[in-house]
Write a protein that holds these residues in place. Structure first.
Motif, mmCIF file in Angstrom:
data_model
loop_
_atom_site.group_PDB
_atom_site.id
_atom_site.type_symbol
_atom_site.label_atom_id
_atom_site.label_comp_id
_atom_site.label_asym_id
_atom_site.label_seq_id
_atom_site.Cartn_x
_atom_site.Cartn_y
_atom_site.Cartn_z
ATOM 1 N N LEU A 1 0.840 8.994 -6.066
ATOM 2 C CA LEU A 1 1.026 10.413 -5.788
ATOM 3 C C LEU A 1 2.038 11.046 -6.739
ATOM 4 O O LEU A 1 1.966 12.245 -7.024
ATOM 5 C CB LEU A 1 1.478 10.608 -4.336
ATOM 6 C CG LEU A 1 0.433 10.271 -3.262
ATOM 7 C CD1 LEU A 1 1.034 10.398 -1.873
ATOM 8 C CD2 LEU A 1 -0.790 11.173 -3.410
ATOM 9 N N MET A 2 2.979 10.222 -7.232
ATOM 10 C CA MET A 2 3.952 10.730 -8.200
ATOM 11 C C MET A 2 3.421 10.666 -9.628
ATOM 12 O O MET A 2 4.130 10.999 -10.570
ATOM 13 C CB MET A 2 5.255 9.929 -8.087
ATOM 14 C CG MET A 2 6.038 10.206 -6.815
ATOM 15 S SD MET A 2 7.664 9.402 -6.796
ATOM 16 C CE MET A 2 7.205 7.694 -6.501
ATOM 17 N N GLY B 1 0.812 -1.208 0.000
ATOM 18 C CA GLY B 1 0.000 0.000 0.000
ATOM 19 C C GLY B 1 0.847 1.259 0.000
ATOM 20 O O GLY B 1 0.535 2.238 -0.697
ATOM 21 N N LEU B 2 1.922 1.248 0.765
ATOM 22 C CA LEU B 2 2.842 2.397 0.783
ATOM 23 C C LEU B 2 3.469 2.593 -0.595
ATOM 24 O O LEU B 2 3.599 3.722 -1.080
ATOM 25 C CB LEU B 2 3.926 2.175 1.836
ATOM 26 C CG LEU B 2 3.480 2.233 3.295
ATOM 27 C CD1 LEU B 2 4.627 1.831 4.221
ATOM 28 C CD2 LEU B 2 2.986 3.637 3.650
ATOM 29 N N GLY B 3 3.860 1.481 -1.222
ATOM 30 C CA GLY B 3 4.472 1.573 -2.548
ATOM 31 C C GLY B 3 3.500 2.057 -3.602
ATOM 32 O O GLY B 3 3.801 2.977 -4.380
ATOM 33 N N GLY B 4 2.319 1.444 -3.642
ATOM 34 C CA GLY B 4 1.325 1.847 -4.627
ATOM 35 C C GLY B 4 0.878 3.282 -4.432
ATOM 36 O O GLY B 4 0.742 4.046 -5.402
ATOM 37 N N ALA C 1 0.502 2.643 -11.370
ATOM 38 C CA ALA C 1 1.115 2.965 -10.079
ATOM 39 C C ALA C 1 0.886 1.888 -9.020
ATOM 40 O O ALA C 1 1.825 1.495 -8.311
ATOM 41 C CB ALA C 1 0.578 4.308 -9.580
ATOM 42 N N TRP C 2 -0.343 1.402 -8.879
ATOM 43 C CA TRP C 2 -0.632 0.467 -7.793
ATOM 44 C C TRP C 2 0.027 -0.883 -8.006
ATOM 45 O O TRP C 2 0.393 -1.562 -7.054
ATOM 46 C CB TRP C 2 -2.147 0.309 -7.630
ATOM 47 C CG TRP C 2 -2.781 1.564 -7.126
ATOM 48 C CD1 TRP C 2 -3.454 2.498 -7.854
ATOM 49 C CD2 TRP C 2 -2.735 2.059 -5.773
ATOM 50 N NE1 TRP C 2 -3.847 3.537 -7.043
ATOM 51 C CE2 TRP C 2 -3.430 3.299 -5.765
ATOM 52 C CE3 TRP C 2 -2.194 1.578 -4.593
ATOM 53 C CZ2 TRP C 2 -3.592 4.052 -4.605
ATOM 54 C CZ3 TRP C 2 -2.354 2.329 -3.434
ATOM 55 C CH2 TRP C 2 -3.042 3.544 -3.438
ATOM 56 N N LEU C 3 0.209 -1.263 -9.255
ATOM 57 C CA LEU C 3 0.888 -2.523 -9.552
ATOM 58 C C LEU C 3 2.399 -2.390 -9.391
ATOM 59 O O LEU C 3 3.026 -3.128 -8.622
ATOM 60 C CB LEU C 3 0.558 -2.961 -10.983
ATOM 61 C CG LEU C 3 1.268 -4.215 -11.499
ATOM 62 C CD1 LEU C 3 0.748 -5.457 -10.788
ATOM 63 C CD2 LEU C 3 1.076 -4.356 -13.004
ATOM 64 N N SER C 4 3.004 -1.439 -10.082
ATOM 65 C CA SER C 4 4.458 -1.325 -10.080
ATOM 66 C C SER C 4 4.991 -0.797 -8.756
ATOM 67 O O SER C 4 6.046 -1.235 -8.276
ATOM 68 C CB SER C 4 4.925 -0.424 -11.234
ATOM 69 O OG SER C 4 4.278 0.834 -11.189
ATOM 70 N N GLY C 5 4.282 0.126 -8.115
ATOM 71 C CA GLY C 5 4.736 0.648 -6.822
ATOM 72 C C GLY C 5 4.750 -0.417 -5.745
ATOM 73 O O GLY C 5 5.706 -0.533 -4.969
ATOM 74 N N ALA C 6 3.671 -1.205 -5.695
ATOM 75 C CA ALA C 6 3.620 -2.300 -4.723
ATOM 76 C C ALA C 6 4.738 -3.300 -4.978
ATOM 77 O O ALA C 6 5.391 -3.786 -4.043
ATOM 78 C CB ALA C 6 2.265 -2.990 -4.788
ATOM 79 N N MET C 7 4.991 -3.608 -6.239
ATOM 80 C CA MET C 7 6.040 -4.573 -6.579
ATOM 81 C C MET C 7 7.411 -4.094 -6.140
ATOM 82 O O MET C 7 8.187 -4.835 -5.542
ATOM 83 C CB MET C 7 6.038 -4.824 -8.083
ATOM 84 C CG MET C 7 7.098 -5.821 -8.539
ATOM 85 S SD MET C 7 7.426 -5.718 -10.305
ATOM 86 C CE MET C 7 8.209 -4.100 -10.425
#
Length: 348
Positions: free
Chosen positions: A25-26, A17-20, A31-37
């Motif tokens: 926000l950027m 959740g923090l990553g996504g 975002a939710w897929l790659s940030g979480a990964m």
């Protein structure tokens, strides 16, 4: 807390959740897929015991399959005529992609013939690992190379697709959400399709069956199956976390030891995919990003999800990725024997 499956899941979802959220926000693509990964991968390599249980994965794939079907519009039938040419090119591209990666790993990085061959194969990780195990190949090195390839693909492909078509997020079904009647009839049909696909051993059956049933219903106009964002986005986040969890099976030393060679092999394979995608995009007049996702040497589920999130044709991508996976499963035993020779490893 990390001693229980539920505790490890909670920590994993918190990190995801923090990553996504950070990537969202950027304003980064997918975002939710790659940030979480990215966040979960870093945590796993740092020693955090990340985990996505099997039952949670099953629900996640099922929901994602339904949601991606919303990206298939009624005019998809008109575009099926484009597929024979691109399917034919798929064979040439996959052979070229595999050899490009193999050449870098074997001749450049001096990996053994077996490790380079299995490390360069585009996707079907579980099946590749099974074949490599049967031949007594270097499993840590192969698994590390394959996991790193998928990580880079998910991190890089959204930017490559956005650069090619200028779109950031998919708009399939935007502003439309299924009513109670559509859900009442559509969800059981998708569940049945998913169950049959799993029983028939269709690649990624839990997601693929739901996807094609949802796609068929949406394309026909019989029902409208569009799930709300508050259901879809957490599943994309969990998918990213699931990919990141793969890095929990390797040590930081193993990761660093294969980093250079794996990056080189990925670059060679990806450039080959770019060339093949460009040729197909020009031949059949489809978006370059769509052809790239169809030919990218990555997982079926992830590439199809990216097609949906980036507002491309998920049916086209899924069909080509399924053909690639199925073809690999059918011919790999024979190709492996031809390339590597007879298996002399004892089974005792």
């Amino acid at each position: 807390m990390l001693e229980t499956s539920a505790g490890r899941l909670a920590v994993t979802l918190l990190i995801a959740g923090l990553g996504g959220g950070s990537f969202y926000l950027m304003d980064l693509p997918a975002a939710w897929l790659s940030g979480a990964m990215v966040f979960v991968s870093v945590a796993a390599l740092s020693g955090v015991r990340t985990h996505i249980p099997g039952r949670v994965r099953g629900v996640m794939f099922f929901v994602i399959g339904i949601s991606m079907g919303a990206g298939v519009s009624p005019d998809v039938v008109e575009r099926v005529g484009e597929w024979p040419v691109s399917m034919g090119m798929l064979i040439a591209v996959m052979v070229s992609v595999t050899y490009a990666g193999y050449a870098v790993l074997h001749f450049g990085a001096k990996w053994s013939k077996e490790a380079a061959y299995f490390g360069a194969l585009p996707g079907a990780l579980s099946y590749v690992i099974a074949l490599a195990t049967d031949r007594g190949a270097d499993l840590p090195r192969i698994a590390s190379s394959q996991a790193l390839r998928l990580f880079i693909l998910v991190a890089v492909l959204p930017f490559a697709v956005v650069a090619s078509n200028g779109q950031v997020e998919g708009t399939a079904g935007a502003g439309i959400v299924s009513g109670p009647v559509d859900l009442l009839f559509g969800l059981p049909l998708c569940l049945a399709a998913s169950w049959f696909a799993v029983k028939l051993r269709v690649p990624g059956g839990g997601m693929t069956g739901a996807f094609f049933m949802s796609a068929g219903l949406n394309a026909s106009g019989a029902l409208v199956l569009v799930l709300p964002d508050f259901v879809i986005l957490p599943c994309f986040m969990m998918m990213g976390a699931f990919i990141g969890c793969r890095f929990g099976t390797m040590t930081l030393r193993q990761f660093v030891s294969v980093l250079g060679a794996s990056l080189g092999a990925f670059a060679a394979a990806f450039l080959t995919s770019l060339l093949g995608a460009w040729i197909v995009a020009e031949l059949v007049h489809i978006p370059f990003g769509q052809a790239l996702l169809a030919y990218a040497p990555g997982g079926l589920e992830v590439m199809t999800i990216l097609a949906y999130m980036l507002d491309l044709d998920p049916a086209f991508v899924a069909a080509h990725q399924i053909a690639r996976f199925t073809g690999m499963v059918l011919v790999l035993p024979f190709v492996t024997a031809l390339v590597l020779g007879r298996n002399n490893v004892s089974r005792s």
